[in-house]
Motif scaffolding. Structure first.
Motif, PDB file in Angstrom:
ATOM      1  N   CYS A 183     -17.238   2.618   3.527  1.00  0.00           N
ATOM      2  CA  CYS A 183     -16.656   2.057   2.314  1.00  0.00           C
ATOM      3  C   CYS A 183     -15.156   2.339   2.321  1.00  0.00           C
ATOM      4  O   CYS A 183     -14.743   3.505   2.399  1.00  0.00           O
ATOM      5  CB  CYS A 183     -17.302   2.653   1.079  1.00  0.00           C
ATOM      6  SG  CYS A 183     -19.003   2.090   0.819  1.00  0.00           S
ATOM      7  N   ARG A 184     -14.350   1.302   2.240  1.00  0.00           N
ATOM      8  CA  ARG A 184     -12.899   1.427   2.356  1.00  0.00           C
ATOM      9  C   ARG A 184     -12.220   0.610   1.261  1.00  0.00           C
ATOM     10  O   ARG A 184     -12.793  -0.329   0.714  1.00  0.00           O
ATOM     11  CB  ARG A 184     -12.407   0.907   3.719  1.00  0.00           C
ATOM     12  CG  ARG A 184     -13.137   1.476   4.923  1.00  0.00           C
ATOM     13  CD  ARG A 184     -12.741   0.696   6.181  1.00  0.00           C
ATOM     14  NE  ARG A 184     -13.527   1.088   7.352  1.00  0.00           N
ATOM     15  CZ  ARG A 184     -13.122   1.925   8.290  1.00  0.00           C
ATOM     16  NH1 ARG A 184     -11.913   2.466   8.193  1.00  0.00           N
ATOM     17  NH2 ARG A 184     -13.886   2.230   9.319  1.00  0.00           N
ATOM     18  N   CYS A 185     -10.965   0.953   0.999  1.00  0.00           N
ATOM     19  CA  CYS A 185     -10.112   0.117   0.157  1.00  0.00           C
ATOM     20  C   CYS A 185      -9.576  -1.033   0.998  1.00  0.00           C
ATOM     21  O   CYS A 185      -9.017  -0.813   2.077  1.00  0.00           O
ATOM     22  CB  CYS A 185      -8.951   0.923  -0.413  1.00  0.00           C
ATOM     23  SG  CYS A 185      -9.420   2.070  -1.719  1.00  0.00           S
ATOM     24  N   GLU A 235      -8.098  -0.142   4.801  1.00  0.00           N
ATOM     25  CA  GLU A 235      -7.747   1.271   4.819  1.00  0.00           C
ATOM     26  C   GLU A 235      -8.342   1.997   6.021  1.00  0.00           C
ATOM     27  O   GLU A 235      -9.501   1.766   6.410  1.00  0.00           O
ATOM     28  CB  GLU A 235      -8.261   1.924   3.536  1.00  0.00           C
ATOM     29  CG  GLU A 235      -8.095   3.433   3.478  1.00  0.00           C
ATOM     30  CD  GLU A 235      -8.948   4.079   2.413  1.00  0.00           C
ATOM     31  OE1 GLU A 235      -8.571   5.163   1.932  1.00  0.00           O
ATOM     32  OE2 GLU A 235     -10.004   3.499   2.058  1.00  0.00           O
ATOM     33  N   VAL A 295      -6.992  -4.876  -5.107  1.00  0.00           N
ATOM     34  CA  VAL A 295      -7.590  -3.822  -4.290  1.00  0.00           C
ATOM     35  C   VAL A 295      -9.096  -3.821  -4.526  1.00  0.00           C
ATOM     36  O   VAL A 295      -9.551  -3.746  -5.674  1.00  0.00           O
ATOM     37  CB  VAL A 295      -6.999  -2.439  -4.635  1.00  0.00           C
ATOM     38  CG1 VAL A 295      -7.645  -1.354  -3.774  1.00  0.00           C
ATOM     39  CG2 VAL A 295      -5.486  -2.449  -4.436  1.00  0.00           C
ATOM     40  N   TYR A 296      -9.849  -3.896  -3.440  1.00  0.00           N
ATOM     41  CA  TYR A 296     -11.303  -3.933  -3.493  1.00  0.00           C
ATOM     42  C   TYR A 296     -11.887  -2.699  -2.805  1.00  0.00           C
ATOM     43  O   TYR A 296     -11.292  -2.167  -1.856  1.00  0.00           O
ATOM     44  CB  TYR A 296     -11.845  -5.172  -2.772  1.00  0.00           C
ATOM     45  CG  TYR A 296     -11.416  -6.493  -3.361  1.00  0.00           C
ATOM     46  CD1 TYR A 296     -12.237  -7.180  -4.242  1.00  0.00           C
ATOM     47  CD2 TYR A 296     -10.192  -7.068  -3.016  1.00  0.00           C
ATOM     48  CE1 TYR A 296     -11.854  -8.402  -4.780  1.00  0.00           C
ATOM     49  CE2 TYR A 296      -9.802  -8.289  -3.545  1.00  0.00           C
ATOM     50  CZ  TYR A 296     -10.636  -8.949  -4.428  1.00  0.00           C
ATOM     51  OH  TYR A 296     -10.253 -10.154  -4.955  1.00  0.00           O
ATOM     52  N   ASP A 297     -13.044  -2.254  -3.274  1.00  0.00           N
ATOM     53  CA  ASP A 297     -13.882  -1.336  -2.522  1.00  0.00           C
ATOM     54  C   ASP A 297     -14.896  -2.177  -1.763  1.00  0.00           C
ATOM     55  O   ASP A 297     -15.670  -2.935  -2.375  1.00  0.00           O
ATOM     56  CB  ASP A 297     -14.609  -0.366  -3.457  1.00  0.00           C
ATOM     57  CG  ASP A 297     -13.727   0.791  -3.896  1.00  0.00           C
ATOM     58  OD1 ASP A 297     -12.709   1.046  -3.223  1.00  0.00           O
ATOM     59  OD2 ASP A 297     -14.056   1.435  -4.912  1.00  0.00           O
ATOM     60  N   THR A 334      -6.933  -4.083   0.590  1.00  0.00           N
ATOM     61  CA  THR A 334      -5.847  -4.582  -0.252  1.00  0.00           C
ATOM     62  C   THR A 334      -5.493  -6.003   0.165  1.00  0.00           C
ATOM     63  O   THR A 334      -5.150  -6.250   1.320  1.00  0.00           O
ATOM     64  CB  THR A 334      -4.604  -3.679  -0.140  1.00  0.00           C
ATOM     65  OG1 THR A 334      -4.965  -2.341  -0.491  1.00  0.00           O
ATOM     66  CG2 THR A 334      -3.501  -4.158  -1.074  1.00  0.00           C
ATOM     67  N   HIS A 387       0.828  -1.200   0.000  1.00  0.00           N
ATOM     68  CA  HIS A 387       0.000   0.000   0.000  1.00  0.00           C
ATOM     69  C   HIS A 387       0.864   1.252   0.000  1.00  0.00           C
ATOM     70  O   HIS A 387       0.536   2.229  -0.642  1.00  0.00           O
ATOM     71  CB  HIS A 387      -0.915  -0.026   1.227  1.00  0.00           C
ATOM     72  CG  HIS A 387      -2.033   0.955   1.143  1.00  0.00           C
ATOM     73  ND1 HIS A 387      -3.132   0.748   0.339  1.00  0.00           N
ATOM     74  CD2 HIS A 387      -2.207   2.151   1.744  1.00  0.00           C
ATOM     75  CE1 HIS A 387      -3.959   1.760   0.462  1.00  0.00           C
ATOM     76  NE2 HIS A 387      -3.430   2.632   1.302  1.00  0.00           N
ATOM     77  N   GLU A 389      -4.050   5.618  -7.701  1.00  0.00           N
ATOM     78  CA  GLU A 389      -4.085   5.173  -6.319  1.00  0.00           C
ATOM     79  C   GLU A 389      -4.844   6.141  -5.426  1.00  0.00           C
ATOM     80  O   GLU A 389      -5.248   5.794  -4.322  1.00  0.00           O
ATOM     81  CB  GLU A 389      -2.660   5.020  -5.769  1.00  0.00           C
ATOM     82  CG  GLU A 389      -1.855   6.316  -5.828  1.00  0.00           C
ATOM     83  CD  GLU A 389      -0.417   6.105  -5.409  1.00  0.00           C
ATOM     84  OE1 GLU A 389      -0.123   5.056  -4.828  1.00  0.00           O
ATOM     85  OE2 GLU A 389       0.400   6.983  -5.667  1.00  0.00           O
ATOM     86  N   HIS A 437      -8.622  -2.888  -8.826  1.00  0.00           N
ATOM     87  CA  HIS A 437      -7.243  -2.854  -9.309  1.00  0.00           C
ATOM     88  C   HIS A 437      -6.551  -4.163  -8.966  1.00  0.00           C
ATOM     89  O   HIS A 437      -6.760  -4.720  -7.889  1.00  0.00           O
ATOM     90  CB  HIS A 437      -6.485  -1.692  -8.663  1.00  0.00           C
ATOM     91  CG  HIS A 437      -5.055  -1.590  -9.086  1.00  0.00           C
ATOM     92  ND1 HIS A 437      -4.681  -1.253 -10.371  1.00  0.00           N
ATOM     93  CD2 HIS A 437      -3.894  -1.788  -8.407  1.00  0.00           C
ATOM     94  CE1 HIS A 437      -3.355  -1.255 -10.456  1.00  0.00           C
ATOM     95  NE2 HIS A 437      -2.860  -1.573  -9.281  1.00  0.00           N
ATOM     96  N   GLY A 458     -10.136   5.746  -6.090  1.00  0.00           N
ATOM     97  CA  GLY A 458     -10.987   4.893  -5.279  1.00  0.00           C
ATOM     98  C   GLY A 458     -12.454   5.215  -5.484  1.00  0.00           C
ATOM     99  O   GLY A 458     -12.857   6.196  -6.053  1.00  0.00           O
TER     100      GLY A 458
END
Length: 318
Positions: free
Chosen positions: A69-71, A90, A60-62, A73, A33, A300, A184, A303
């Motif tokens: 709602c977060r990233c 995140e 990388v997911y939402d 990884t 990250h 990056e 991603h 998002g």
């Protein structure tokens, strides 16, 4: 085909192409990250003597975790010393992100099925996994017969693997009302003349097989083919002149952008160069009459969107 236009790429894509960073070193398991700088000499030594150990896949997911709602990884890493799964959630309000590490190279059979818990903003998050029957190929990510389930607020907010029924039964949790979205993917692959991977072309879409075939030595001019699901999409002749480029192709009824930069395959020391490939759904900007609106999800800093990008680092082994 047009030559590669770097203004079409995000900051993350362009920086990867410009700098050609080698795969992460053994001490950088948790650095995907926020990459940790490594001395140039050490990078060259790692690339030459321990390349096969630097195998990773980062996705990388939402996802909605602990009410936001977060990233998220997810990094699969395999080297000569270990085989691990690292999950980073995140913290959108600071640099202290939340992490969970799972050891896949355990000697105990019972260790291949487990549960770990950690706190995100004071709320409990559980990670369930079962790798007892998992099948692996050359990738550090399993190909089948496994699951990894991330549970928050009694909901499965992220589910990996093909054993979905088993995961829901074990976690005793309901599916999240907000589906996790893969935005991603970045991975390193290795080969002499052929490089293989898998990708998707949008949320909820099926996976496609990618095969990149090269012919860089011999009496003929160097050339490269990019195939998906057994169909040739790109054939580049005379790579000495066309080592960077991009094309828009059709995969089924979907338009896909393919970027490549294989300069280092041709003009660097053996075992030190990587080829960079980017697969993105949609048309090139030049084909839609200018800049497109919306966020570039290979950036990056963006998002929160739905467009997918796959960045492939292909390391050539002599």
């Amino acid at each position: 085909m047009s030559s590669m236009s770097y203004h079409n790429l995000s900051k993350l894509e362009a920086s990867t192409i410009d700098h050609h960073d080698p795969p992460p070193s053994l001490g950088a398991v948790s650095s995907f990250h926020h990459p940790v700088p490594t001395p140039e000499g050490k990078l060259k030594e790692d690339a030459m003597t321990n390349k096969a150990a630097q195998n990773f896949v980062t996705s990388v997911y939402d996802a909605k975790v602990a009410g936001l709602c977060r990233c998220v990884t997810v990094t699969w890493l395999k080297n000569l010393m270990s085989h691990t799964l690292n999950i980073l959630v995140e913290n959108p309000f600071g640099e202290d992100h939340y992490t969970c590490k799972i050891d896949l190279k355990t000697w105990q059979f019972w260790g291949r099925k487990g549960l770990k818990s950690f706190k995100v903003d004071g709320k409990r998050v559980d990670v369930f996994w079962d790798f007892r029957a998992a099948k692996f190929s050359s990738s550090p990510e399993p190909s089948s017969n496994y699951y990894v389930a991330v549970v928050s607020d009694e909901e499965v907010v992220l589910l990996l693997g093909d054993q979905k029924n088993e995961a829901f039964k074990r976690t005793k949790s309901r599916p999240s009302l907000v589906d996790a979205v893969l935005v991603h993917k970045k991975e390193a692959v290795f080969g002499k003349k052929c490089f293989c991977s898998r990708t998707i072309l949008g949320p909820g879409k099926r996976e496609h097989d990618i095969v990149i075939e090269t012919s860089l030595s011999g009496p003929s001019d160097p050339e490269m083919r990019i195939n998906m699901d057994g169909i040739q999409l790109v054939h580049v002749m005379n790579l000495h002149w066309r080592f960077r480029g991009n094309e828009s192709v059709m995969v089924g009824d979907k338009s896909v952008q393919i970027f490549w930069d294989v300069h280092d395959w041709l003009y660097t020391e053996p075992n030190l160069g990587q080829g960079i490939f980017i697969f993105k759904p949609g048309l090139l900007e030049s084909e839609v009459g200018g800049n497109r609106s919306g966020r570039n999800l290979c950036d990056e800093d963006s998002g929160g969107g739905t467009e997918f990008c796959h960045l492939l680092c292909a390391w050539k082994i002599e």
